[in-house]
Motif scaffolding. Structure first.
Motif: not given
Length: 380
Positions: A92, A97, A139, A165-169, A172, A192, A277
């Motif tokens: 995210p 990472d 992204w 992906g994790w969280s906001l990732g 995405f 997420a 961010y």
């Protein structure tokens, strides 16, 4: 004298006594004291307990503000690429990472490499001012599609990629699958927060935003150029404030628990490497995701057009943490109602909080096997 079945003398059974119990307890205490002393000495002598050495990786390609890396295979593990399709990990914004490669002995990257998977990861430029004008469309429409195509081209014989992906990732990943037709075998979103209405920590910020018309936050992130790294770290810690308050007591009462101490130390390393961010991206997250809850309402706009999760036809796995305060179970579960056209939609709840469900001490026996089984079911 009694005799056994053969006629010979038998040995009287020993009945445990209070003394036996006391000796056993004393032995256990001495063992804990010895382990605690060893841990204290190692921490003092080496300066750390956890081995947070990153797994070797090579930069494959990249673009403005992002880089695609491929991890080196592990010695003694199956040859990468011979066991299933490759995996592309998507971190995210804000969190580094290294969440996917937290520490030796407790690393999702290591776990996948041990099972013969080729593992890629896309990383973002953390330079605060250089990234301030990048928005979510960067992204969803640029970084992830380009990274997927580049990883696929790196070894076309390996087949389509599993995105994770994790969280906001994780958001995405879902939005990218909805917006583009890519060589992807499946998508997985760890923790997420699809439905922000189900996130308790957001309520006070929404109230302030509504009272001020959103101007107080807009002015702040425009003035600062983004959401500073210390604020990102504070937000994570706020959700688990009780753990941080009781952390000294936990350490003192668990000095003999090497694995727990290593995990706590590795999490501290991650927290100390939080990044800011980018300004425009944070503004979009705040107004469209947090304040407007547009993903849950299936009305999020990316690059000037609406993107609907119902457009995702790929297999999708949603994993929620049972104790997650940032992406509670119900927040993740809303994705099930939106991903109506996924060819194989799975929802799973595993132990841990927001980070713990991805890389906590129980993830290796709970979350990771579920993820591995899912992607194995959708290999070419």
């Amino acid at each position: 004298m009694s005799s056994d079945a053969t006629g010979g003398p038998s040995t009287p059974e020993h009945t445990p006594t209070v003394l036996d119990a006391a000796l056993h307890e004393a032995g256990a205490v001495l063992g804990r004291v010895s382990s605690a002393a060893t841990n204290v000495v190692d921490r003092f002598w080496h300066g750390h307990l956890a081995d947070t050495t990153r797994h070797p990786r090579t930069a494959i390609t990249g673009g403005r503000g992002w880089t695609l890396h491929r991890y080196a295979p592990l010695t003694g593990a199956p040859v990468t690429g011979t066991v299933g399709n490759p995996v592309l990990l998507v971190p995210p914004l804000g969190a580094p990472d290294l969440a996917f490669d937290l520490r030796r002995g407790n690393s999702l990257v290591e776990f996948l490499l041990q099972h013969g998977r080729t593992v890629y990861i896309v990383t973002y430029d953390a330079a605060f001012w250089r990234g301030r004008r990048r928005g979510l469309e960067t992204w969803v429409d640029d970084v992830l599609p380009a990274a997927v195509e580049a990883a696929h081209a790196d070894d076309e014989d390996a087949g389509d990629l599993h995105l994770a992906g994790w969280s906001l990732g994780g958001l995405f990943v879902l939005l990218t699958l909805a917006a583009h037709d890519l060589p992807v075998a499946s998508g997985t979103a760890f923790a997420a927060p699809v439905d922000v209405d189900e996130v308790p920590i957001v309520a006070p910020f929404r109230s302030i935003a509504e009272y001020t018309g959103g101007r107080i936050f807009t002015t702040a992130y425009r003035l600062l150029g983004g959401f500073p790294a210390p604020a990102v770290r504070a937000a994570f810690q706020l959700v688990s404030a009780d753990r941080y308050i009781t952390k000294p007591v936990t350490v003192l009462t668990h000095l003999d628990d090497r694995e727990l101490l290593e995990q706590m130390e590795a999490v501290d390393v991650l927290m100390n490497n939080m990044v800011a961010y980018p300004g425009r991206a944070f503004g979009q997250v705040f107004h469209h995701v947090i304040r407007g809850n547009e993903i849950a309402r299936d009305a999020v706009r990316i690059g000037g057009r609406e993107v609907h999760l119902s457009a995702v036809t790929d297999p999708v796995l949603l994993i929620a943490g049972a104790d997650d305060g940032i992406a509670p179970v119900d927040s993740v579960r809303t994705g099930v109602d939106l991903l109506t056209n996924s060819s194989d939609l799975r929802f799973d709840v595993e132990p841990g909080g927001h980070l713990g469900v991805l890389t906590g001490r129980r993830a290796k026996s709970h979350t990771w096997p579920v993820f591995l089984d899912f992607i194995a079911d959708h290999d070419d």
